[in-house]
Design a protein around this motif. Structure first.
Motif, mmCIF file in Angstrom:
data_model
loop_
_atom_site.group_PDB
_atom_site.id
_atom_site.type_symbol
_atom_site.label_atom_id
_atom_site.label_comp_id
_atom_site.label_asym_id
_atom_site.label_seq_id
_atom_site.Cartn_x
_atom_site.Cartn_y
_atom_site.Cartn_z
ATOM 1 N N ARG A 146 36.494 42.258 48.625
ATOM 2 C CA ARG A 146 37.027 42.275 47.264
ATOM 3 C C ARG A 146 36.030 42.961 46.320
ATOM 4 O O ARG A 146 34.813 42.905 46.545
ATOM 5 C CB ARG A 146 37.313 40.852 46.795
ATOM 6 N N PRO A 147 36.537 43.564 45.268
ATOM 7 C CA PRO A 147 35.624 44.220 44.333
ATOM 8 C C PRO A 147 34.927 43.202 43.437
ATOM 9 O O PRO A 147 35.440 42.101 43.210
ATOM 10 C CB PRO A 147 36.575 45.100 43.500
ATOM 11 N N TRP A 148 33.760 43.577 42.941
ATOM 12 C CA TRP A 148 33.037 42.901 41.848
ATOM 13 C C TRP A 148 32.382 41.595 42.234
ATOM 14 O O TRP A 148 31.453 41.165 41.558
ATOM 15 C CB TRP A 148 33.974 42.670 40.630
ATOM 16 N N VAL A 149 32.862 40.888 43.251
ATOM 17 C CA VAL A 149 32.292 39.587 43.594
ATOM 18 C C VAL A 149 31.189 39.734 44.632
ATOM 19 O O VAL A 149 31.142 40.707 45.371
ATOM 20 C CB VAL A 149 33.362 38.607 44.124
ATOM 21 N N GLY A 150 30.302 38.724 44.693
ATOM 22 C CA GLY A 150 29.182 38.769 45.611
ATOM 23 C C GLY A 150 29.398 37.983 46.887
ATOM 24 O O GLY A 150 28.875 38.349 47.936
ATOM 25 N N SER A 151 30.147 36.877 46.829
ATOM 26 C CA SER A 151 30.313 36.053 48.030
ATOM 27 C C SER A 151 31.753 35.553 48.135
ATOM 28 O O SER A 151 32.485 35.470 47.133
ATOM 29 C CB SER A 151 29.311 34.894 48.045
ATOM 30 N N HIS A 165 48.760 41.815 37.708
ATOM 31 C CA HIS A 165 49.275 42.824 38.647
ATOM 32 C C HIS A 165 48.227 43.205 39.704
ATOM 33 O O HIS A 165 48.567 43.796 40.729
ATOM 34 C CB HIS A 165 49.725 44.070 37.882
ATOM 35 N N LEU A 166 46.978 42.854 39.456
ATOM 36 C CA LEU A 166 45.926 43.185 40.429
ATOM 37 C C LEU A 166 45.762 42.118 41.510
ATOM 38 O O LEU A 166 45.065 42.334 42.498
ATOM 39 C CB LEU A 166 44.579 43.351 39.708
ATOM 40 N N GLU A 167 46.398 40.979 41.331
ATOM 41 C CA GLU A 167 46.124 39.823 42.179
ATOM 42 C C GLU A 167 46.334 40.129 43.658
ATOM 43 O O GLU A 167 45.531 39.706 44.501
ATOM 44 C CB GLU A 167 47.001 38.642 41.738
ATOM 45 N N GLN A 168 47.390 40.846 43.981
ATOM 46 C CA GLN A 168 47.667 41.157 45.388
ATOM 47 C C GLN A 168 47.070 42.495 45.821
ATOM 48 O O GLN A 168 47.280 42.932 46.956
ATOM 49 C CB GLN A 168 49.183 41.170 45.626
ATOM 50 N N LYS A 169 46.336 43.139 44.918
ATOM 51 C CA LYS A 169 45.814 44.477 45.233
ATOM 52 C C LYS A 169 44.295 44.525 45.251
ATOM 53 O O LYS A 169 43.710 45.609 45.342
ATOM 54 C CB LYS A 169 46.297 45.479 44.172
ATOM 55 N N LEU A 170 43.658 43.378 45.151
ATOM 56 C CA LEU A 170 42.205 43.385 44.982
ATOM 57 C C LEU A 170 41.500 44.132 46.111
ATOM 58 O O LEU A 170 40.544 44.870 45.883
ATOM 59 C CB LEU A 170 41.681 41.950 44.900
ATOM 60 N N ARG A 171 41.971 43.924 47.327
ATOM 61 C CA ARG A 171 41.263 44.530 48.459
ATOM 62 C C ARG A 171 41.391 46.048 48.490
ATOM 63 O O ARG A 171 40.658 46.718 49.227
ATOM 64 C CB ARG A 171 41.753 43.931 49.771
ATOM 65 N N ALA A 172 42.325 46.587 47.690
ATOM 66 C CA ALA A 172 42.480 48.044 47.634
ATOM 67 C C ALA A 172 41.578 48.674 46.571
ATOM 68 O O ALA A 172 41.502 49.901 46.459
ATOM 69 C CB ALA A 172 43.937 48.400 47.341
#
Ligand code: SF4
Length: 217
Positions: A146-151, A165-172
């Motif tokens: 996932r973007p932006w997070v560390g752990s 709208h980003l909730e299901q797209k974070l990994r992209a």
């Protein structure tokens, strides 16, 4: 809305970047607060733990700085934003009144911010935040997806519809790393990368220790 008195609040600021694409959705004004009592092992920002460093900035002046930057919103990180929640709620309110978004990173879990014993001002800062990232940094659980997070224990909380709208797209969404070198040669790195990648990139661990970037996520 920010009242005249709330505009006079001050925030203990560790660092700011007026425009970054590495600290949340779109282009953002990033503000690292000074002071964090949580002291997660492996934190990349131990220089932001103490409350004696940094600079006191008036909320009204910070609002002016954010307004002058051509950004989609502000990102609050640290340090621990909820340990300065009253002043940051005033800042976040004023920023949102200008049509901008607010993303806040915290080492606290959401129940710690909503239950008895929550830091003063937590309800107000939560109410002024669109996208919240919660949880202490756990270095043995690095998040490479996932973007932006560390752990991987850290959670995204979509508190308003603004970024739902980003909730299901974070990994992209890819992580980004920004490196700035000023006229004096000082290097500033923000965004997220593993320490190993940073060491390879910069080839000088002394430079990494000067980064104001994040892993409070
Ligand atoms: S990772 Fe974040 S919450 Fe944890 S000690 Fe560092 S600044 Fe504080």
């Amino acid at each position: 809305m920010t009242t005249e008195s709330s505009a006079d609040f001050t925030v203990r600021v560790g660092a700011t970047v007026s425009s970054t694409v590495a600290e949340g959705p779109g282009t953002r004004f990033a503000l690292w607060v000074q002071g964090c009592s949580l002291q997660c092992p492996g934190c990349f920002n131990p220089h932001l733990w103490g409350t004696k460093g940094g600079t006191d900035r008036r909320v009204a002046d910070l609002v002016d700085d954010v307004s002058a930057a051509d950004v989609d919103g502000i990102t609050l990180l640290g340090g621990e934003p909820f340990e300065q929640a009253v002043a940051l709620a005033a800042l976040a309110d004023a920023v949102r009144a200008r049509g901008l978004s607010v993303m806040t990173f915290t080492g606290y879990d959401l129940p710690e911010l909503t239950g008895a014993g929550a830091p003063t001002g937590s309800a107000e800062l939560l109410a002024a935040t669109d996208l919240l990232v919660t949880g202490r940094y756990e270095r043995e659980r690095p998040d490479h997806r996932r973007p932006w997070v560390g752990s991987t224990n850290q959670r995204f909380e979509f508190l308003t519809d603004r970024y739902r709208h980003l909730e299901q797209k974070l990994r992209a969404i890819g992580d980004r790393l920004e490196i700035r070198v000023d006229a004096t040669g000082a290097v500033m790195v923000n965004g997220w990368s593993s320490m190993e990648s940073l060491e390879m990139l910069l080839d000088d661990p002394a430079l990494i220790l000067r980064r104001p970037g994040r892993n409070s996520r």
